[in-house]
Design an enzyme around this catalytic site. Structure first.
Site, short mmCIF file in Angstrom:
data_model
loop_
_atom_site.label_atom_id
_atom_site.label_comp_id
_atom_site.label_asym_id
_atom_site.label_seq_id
_atom_site.Cartn_x
_atom_site.Cartn_y
_atom_site.Cartn_z
CB SER A 31 -53.39 -22.70 41.94
OG SER A 31 -54.79 -22.70 41.78
CD GLU B 84 -3.01 -0.79 0.06
OE1 GLU B 84 -3.52 0.33 -0.03
OE2 GLU B 84 -3.26 -1.73 -0.74
#
Length: 892
Positions: free
Chosen positions: A539, A143
């Site tokens: 319940s 690069e």
């Protein structure tokens, strides 16, 4: 007589010799005189003429010089103006000096097995010293080979790119890049991705600035961690895993060069997608590395000879159903630290999830849902139909093209009906989805009888022909070689149940959630039924009514009335519920009423102790925020969640100590700073105590109920699992277990929540849109088997621990209807003292007029809690709290 002196003749002669024409030397005009006395005659010489060409050249040179000066000055002024123009409004480079890249937050189970990673960018930050030089050099050679010496820009490259770009004007080709690594950092971090000359000028200006204020090492570190390299990987460390399943330290020269070639075009040079193109690019990078002196010629030759063999990162071993848990953790992290830090802060989150218990819980719940679907479900048809000309020859490739189905569990496969007779069908499937690995099995008529149509809520007549349900070309879900083992190659027909379920298992001592099942499949629906589904508990809420009775002074064997209950409500309506069995037992002891979940006896008890006092316990134990003061709420006709119910039961298991459930053990930043640590218990006598004394633990949490009262309820809840409605849940579990079933009106919801001293587990099963589960489908029958299967695994290697009796309390046997049980009595209480077989009045003994400290220890509102029930994740919307059904009856 004297004379006036005459001028010095010598001086005059000297002047005449130096200036014979009477004018200074160099004058344009010159003349000579004779030296023979005054009045001599003057003579003229011919005038010299200068050449024309040198004269013109001299003029041009001076003009060009002046023009150059003007151009330079103008250029400086213009360039300075342009510099000031483009510099205006540029971002500060301070962001780079304090670089903190967005990192994934990683969520781990309690054994550090990865559960989930949160974030939009997959990145693993690597400091400069942890990036091998061979990797750094690969990117520099590919690069920006002058990186270490350039001032942030490469002037020669810029000039070269400018000339090339001039030739491309009007062609539509992409401009030639001249970006240095520094310019790429600027572009990625400070600017947008537009491609134009204006942005390139800004890039160059910022690159010069960055180069002045930051070291080359820092710039390169940012670049190598920030750059996108494909495969959803940002930075070299993540790319090393994505392409080679390796850490950076293990990369070879060839592999480093492969990564170094990616920034130019990550997709075009992806070795998985374009191996030949990637290989050429890799070898070019290797060549550049050799030319730059980063590697030797021998190393380059050896690297170029290596084959390009990418290897995808191995996926972490999945934990079944952990997506629900991960969603809840994410929601809590956002509550604690905000969305940005949660999704980009790289947090390391260790949770309480136990992978083996989570796997067992998911397996138990799925097995129960499948069993229920086979008992009460109906076959809903094939996944799809394939119409093939030659089914016997072409089914492999056709089946391989079928998309993966969410909800298809690990042991199931997609199969296709190849052929059939009246009594069996030949089913084909693919091993690991590979067309080259076909498998064939037999599905019998007996194995599909569960799918026959329901008539009036019960299975219809048996099928007499396979073709009544299946046809060749049908694609169906099957489970190979597991359910019909007596016949080799047999398969079972399956389908994803429509009934849903949830399970939550916690450690009551710490409140840590060990396992969470939010539904059949997180991939199908992320709606978490363990924490988001608001359902009636039936319940299962009654233990808190009976705790209120114990707090009022009632004994476990006190007599209450199981008889018709009639209450005239403030709005003029009459509330007249019934028992599940729709019969009346008359006077019964308290312990028997909860054991058999008698609604009418519980309502008479609620009237006796006061709805306001019951509401205090519902709110104090975190079941609901506000309980409406009406009698249906006392037997479960209100909305709550499995999370809240398990939290309340955990407080019972801890003898009335408030327990806050938690998912997160710790949160740590990437640099090791501890952001959060779950509250831990402390030891009061571990430092200075005697070695002969057991440790005295100080556990976090307010004492919200008296341990004596809670212990009396625990002993009664043991009767539920030994003699009452909870018996199906504890079959084969030979240890003390306390629990309670819950079944809502019309059998819409089934619950069972039970606990041993070291673990609390709750189960809920029902339809997302409430509907009848079927006649007699109670909490014990529906949820009990799932709870039982999970707890057998969870307690397999756990010691048998009894519920300890608080000091001063005594255990005594009591009997009713031929059944003798052991109950707990507080100091001053005597078995039988409150028994009255002829009791018919509501409250003849005067109990329940008040409960001490009614308003103390109330839990804060859910809005202030650290509570994942606030989760707003996608999926089905949380049910809104329904109005209480004042005509409710038949809960069990």
């Amino acid at each position: 007589m004297s004379r006036t002196p005459r001028p010095n003749s010598n001086l005059s002669a000297d002047r005449s010799q130096r200036f014979p024409s009477g004018q200074p030397r160099g004058s344009k005009r010159s003349s000579s005189r004779t030296s023979n006395g005054r009045g001599g005659k003057r003579s003229r010489e011919p005038r010299r003429r200068r050449p024309f060409v040198p004269f013109v050249g001299s003029v041009l040179t001076r003009s060009l010089y002046r023009l150059a000066v003007v151009v330079i000055i103008g250029g400086l002024l213009g360039g300075g103006g342009l510099f000031l123009y483009f510099s205006a409004g540029l971002p500060s480079v301070a962001k780079l000096k304090h670089y903190e890249p967005p990192l994934e937050t990683r969520i781990y189970a309690n054994n550090f097995q990865l559960i989930a990673a949160l974030g939009t960018q997959r990145r693993i930050y690597a400091p400069y010293d942890q990036i091998p030089s061979i990797v750094r050099n690969a990117f520099i050679s590919a690069e920006d080979r002058n990186f270490w010496t350039e001032p942030g820009i490469d002037p020669l490259a810029i000039v070269r790119a400018a000339f090339v770009d001039l030739t491309r004007i009007g062609t539509g080709e992409r401009p030639l890049g001249a970006s240095t690594i520094t310019m790429q950092v600027v572009k990625n971090m400070l600017l947008d991705n537009r491609i134009d000359f204006t942005r390139k000028i800004k890039e160059a200006i910022l690159a010069l600035r960055v180069n002045r204020v930051m070291t080359k090492k820092k710039i390169l570190t940012i670049y190598l961690n920030e750059i996108y390299l494909g495969q959803n990987s940002w930075g070299v460390a993540a790319a090393a895993q994505s392409y080679f399943d390796k850490p950076l330290s293990k990369l070879t020269i060839a592999e480093a060069a492969t990564l170094g070639g990616l920034p130019k075009a990550p997709t075009n040079y992806n070795p998985f997608l374009h191996p030949k193109r990637s290989l050429r690019r890799r070898n070019w990078v290797i060549h550049r590395m050799r030319v730059d002196g980063a590697i030797t010629a021998a190393q380059a030759k050896q690297a170029e000879s290596q084959p390009l063999l990418p290897q995808a990162a191995s996926a972490p071993r999945a934990i079944p159903g952990a997506g629900y848990f991960a969603d809840a953790v994410q929601e809590q992290l956002i509550q604690m630290f905000g969305r940005k830090r949660t999704m980009e802060g790289g947090l390391i989150v260790r949770t309480s999830l136990n992978p083996s218990l989570q796997t067992a819980a998911m397996a138990a719940m799925r097995a129960r849902l499948v069993a229920y679907d086979h008992e009460f479900g109906v076959y809903r048809g094939p996944v799809t139909k394939l119409h093939l000309t030659d089914l016997a020859a072409g089914w492999r490739k056709a089946l391989a093209r079928q998309p993966a189905l969410p909800g298809l569990i690990q042991s199931w496969r997609l199969g296709i009906v190849i052929s059939e007779t009246a009594t069996e069908a030949k089913i084909g499937w693919l091993h690991d989805g590979n067309p080259s690995k076909p498998r064939v099995g037999i599905l019998t008529l007996a194995a599909i009888q569960w799918g026959r149509p329901m008539i009036d809520g019960v299975p219809g007549p048996l099928l007499h022909d396979m073709r009544q349900m299946l046809k060749p070309g049908d694609v169906v879900m099957i489970e190979p070689n597991t359910k019909a083992k007596s016949q080799a190659g047999a398969v079972a027909l399956e389908q994803v149940p429509r009934v849903e379920g949830a399970m939550l298992s916690v450690e009551p001592r710490t409140g840590r959630v060990l396992a969470m099942v939010g539904g059949w499949s997180h991939a199908m629906s992320p709606y978490n039924r363990a924490i988001q589904a608001h359902r009636q508990p039936g319940s299962s809420i009654k233990p808190f009514v009976y705790l209120t009775a114990m707090e009022s002074g009632l004994q476990p064997d006190a007599t209450i009335l199981d008889a018709p209950f009639v209450e005239h409500l403030a709005d003029g309506q009459t509330y007249r519920p019934g028992d599940y069995e729709m019969n009346f037992l008359g006077p019964v002891p308290v312990f028997y009423a909860i054991e058999q979940s008698l609604n009418l006896a519980t309502l008479h008890l609620a009237r006796r102790v006061g709805l306001a006092n019951i509401a205090v316990n519902y709110e104090r134990f975190g079941i609901v925020r506000h309980m409406p003061l009406i009698y249906p709420a006392a037997i479960g006709a209100l909305d709550t969640t499995l999370w809240k119910m398990v939290r309340g039961y955990a407080a019972l298991d801890e003898y009335g100590r408030q327990v806050d459930l938690s998912l997160i053990d710790s949160v740590i930043t990437p640099d090791g700073h501890v952001l959060y640590q779950a509250p831990a218990q402390s030891c009061l006598n571990c430092t200075d105590g005697s070695p002969d004394q057991p440790p005295v633990l100080n556990r976090p949490g307010t004492q919200i109920a008296n341990p004596d009262d809670v212990f009396q309820v625990i002993m009664m809840m043991r009767n539920v699992t030994e003699y009452g409605t909870g018996v199906p849940a504890v079959v084969g579990l030979d240890r003390p277990i306390a629990g309670k079933t819950g079944t809502t009106n019309n059998f819409n919801d089934a619950w069972f929540i039970g606990f041993v001293p070291q673990m609390v587990t709750g189960c809920w099963i029902g339809y997302d849109t409430p509907r009848d589960l079927g006649n007699n489908q109670t909490g014990g029958n529906v949820c009990g088997p799932a709870w039982n299967r999970y707890m057998k695994f969870a307690l397999k290697n756990q010691p048998v621990v009894n519920f300890p009796t608080p000091p001063g309390m005594k255990l005594a046997p009591v009997s009713f209807d031929g059944q003798t049980v052991t109950e707990a009595f507080k100091p001053g209480q005597t078995p039988g003292a409150q028994s009255n077989g002829g009791l018919v009045a509501n409250n003849p003994l005067g109990f329940g007029t008040s409960v001490s400290n009614v308003r103390s220890g109330l839990r804060s509102s859910d809005a202030d809690e650290f509570n994942p029930a606030n989760n707003k994740s996608t999926g089905l919307p949380p049910s809104s709290a329904a109005a209480v059904d004042k005509s409710l009856g038949g809960l069990y």
